[in-house]
Design an enzyme around this catalytic site. Structure first.
Site, PDB file in Angstrom:
ATOM      1  N   ASP A  66       0.838  -1.206   0.000  1.00 40.43           N
ATOM      2  CA  ASP A  66       0.000   0.000   0.000  1.00 40.43           C
ATOM      3  C   ASP A  66       0.872   1.255   0.000  1.00 40.43           C
ATOM      4  O   ASP A  66       2.044   1.205   0.382  1.00 40.43           O
ATOM      5  CB  ASP A  66      -0.883   0.025   1.250  1.00 40.43           C
ATOM      6  CG  ASP A  66      -1.917  -1.086   1.236  1.00 40.43           C
ATOM      7  OD1 ASP A  66      -2.182  -1.638   0.156  1.00 40.43           O
ATOM      8  OD2 ASP A  66      -2.440  -1.402   2.324  1.00 40.43           O
TER       9      ASP A  66
HETATM   10  N1  URA Z   1      -1.441  -5.770   4.006  1.00 40.95           N
HETATM   11  C1  URA Z   1      -1.877  -4.504   3.959  1.00 40.95           C
HETATM   12  O1  URA Z   1      -2.917  -4.174   4.510  1.00 40.95           O
HETATM   13  N2  URA Z   1      -1.146  -3.615   3.255  1.00 40.95           N
HETATM   14  C2  URA Z   1       0.009  -3.922   2.639  1.00 40.95           C
HETATM   15  O2  URA Z   1       0.643  -3.042   2.051  1.00 40.95           O
HETATM   16  C3  URA Z   1       0.458  -5.246   2.714  1.00 40.95           C
HETATM   17  C4  URA Z   1      -0.289  -6.167   3.396  1.00 40.95           C
END
Ligand code: URA
Length: 230
Positions: A102
Site C-alpha cells: 500500500d
Molecule cells: N497488508 C496490507 O494491509 N497492506 C500492505 O501493504 C500489505 C499487506
C-alpha cells in the site's frame, strides 16, 4: 516459445530443418547443446547455431527496494510518485513489480523483468510467508493471535484467510506472518478488532530479508543466490 518453433520462425529454416539441426546437436542455448525441440526458449537465453548468433539474450534483472511511504506500487500513476521512479536503471519500462505494498506501507518490494520469476512469487498457491512489522492505534489483545491462527472470514472474497502467526512485541506492536496476499490483508485483519494499523513494514518474503543496509528509497540487485530462492 519452444526451441523448434523458435528456429522455424527464421525464414531460412523449415520445420524439418529445425528438427535436423536439433538432432545434429548444432543448436546451443547458453553454451550448452540442446537437442530437444520442446525446450522453452526465453528472451534471456543466448541461442546459437554453430557459429551464428540467433538471439543474444537479454539480461534478466532482479532488484530489492526498500519501499518508502508515499510511493505507489505501480509502474505509472497520475498522482503519486511510483516505486519505479526510485530506480536509476535503463529500460525501466521493461520492469514490473513482484507484488505490491500500500501507499504508506514500507519495506521489501521486488522488481524484475522476469515474468516467470515474479509469477512464482505472487501466485496464490506460492504460499511464500510474508513477514510484516505492525504498529496499531489501540493495544493489541492476546486473543488476536488465536483469531489470526484460525483464519478470518473475508465476506467480499467469500474466503477464510490461511492461518497466520502473530508475535506480540509490545502493547501496540507485533510481527505478523501471512502465507498469502489478499487486498489490504493486514489492515483488514486488525480491522476485525477495530484496531487501525498506523505503521506497516514488510521485513521478509520467504527466505529473502530486506537488506538492513538499504535506507528507505534505496535498492540493490539481488544476488544469484537470492534469485534462486524463488
Ligand atoms: N497488508 C496490507 O494491509 N497492506 C500492505 O501493504 C500489505 C499487506
Amino acid at each position: 516459445m519452444r526451441l523448434d518453433r523458435f528456429l522455424s520462425n527464421f525464414p531460412e529454416f523449415s520445420r524439418l530443418d529445425a528438427r535436423l539441426l536439433l538432432a545434429a546437436g548444432r543448436v546451443r542455448v547458453d553454451g550448452q547443446s540442446v537437442t530437444d525441440g520442446r525446450f522453452e526458449v526465453r528472451e534471456f537465453n543466448r541461442v546459437e547455431l554453430d557459429d551464428r548468433l540467433l538471439q543474444a539474450g537479454k539480461a534478466a534483472r532482479y532488484f530489492m527496494l526498500h519501499k518508502p511511504s508515499g510511493h505507489v506500487s505501480a509502474t505509472e500513476h497520475p498522482e503519486h510518485p511510483t516505486v519505479l521512479d526510485l530506480l536509476n536503471e535503463p529500460d525501466k519500462h521493461e520492469l514490473h513489480l513482484g507484488g505490491r505494498l500500500d501507499l504508506t506501507t514500507t519495506g521489501l518490494l521486488l522488481i524484475t523483468n522476469d515474468g516467470l520469476w515474479s509469477r512464482r512469487l505472487t501466485l496464490p498457491g506460492s504460499k511464500q510467508p510474508k513477514v510484516y512489522y505492525v504498529e496499531t492505534e489501540q493495544p493489541i489483545g492476546a486473543e488476536y493471535a488465536d483469531t489470526f491462527a484460525s483464519g478470518l472470514y473475508f465476506a467480499y472474497e467469500d474466503l477464510t484467510t490461511l492461518p497466520a502467526q502473530l508475535e506480540i512485541l509490545g502493547t501496540r506492536s507485533a510481527r505478523l506472518t501471512l502465507h498469502e496476499g489478499r487486498y489490504h490483508q493486514v489492515k483488514r485483519m486488525f480491522g476485525h478488532f477495530r484496531n487501525r494499523v498506523v505503521r506497516l513494514h514488510r521485513e521478509r518474503i520467504g527466505p529473502l530479508t530486506l537488506d538492513p543496509h538499504l535506507q528507505p528509497g534505496d535498492y540493490r540487485p539481488l544476488t544469484a543466490e537470492e534469485v534462486a530462492y524463488f
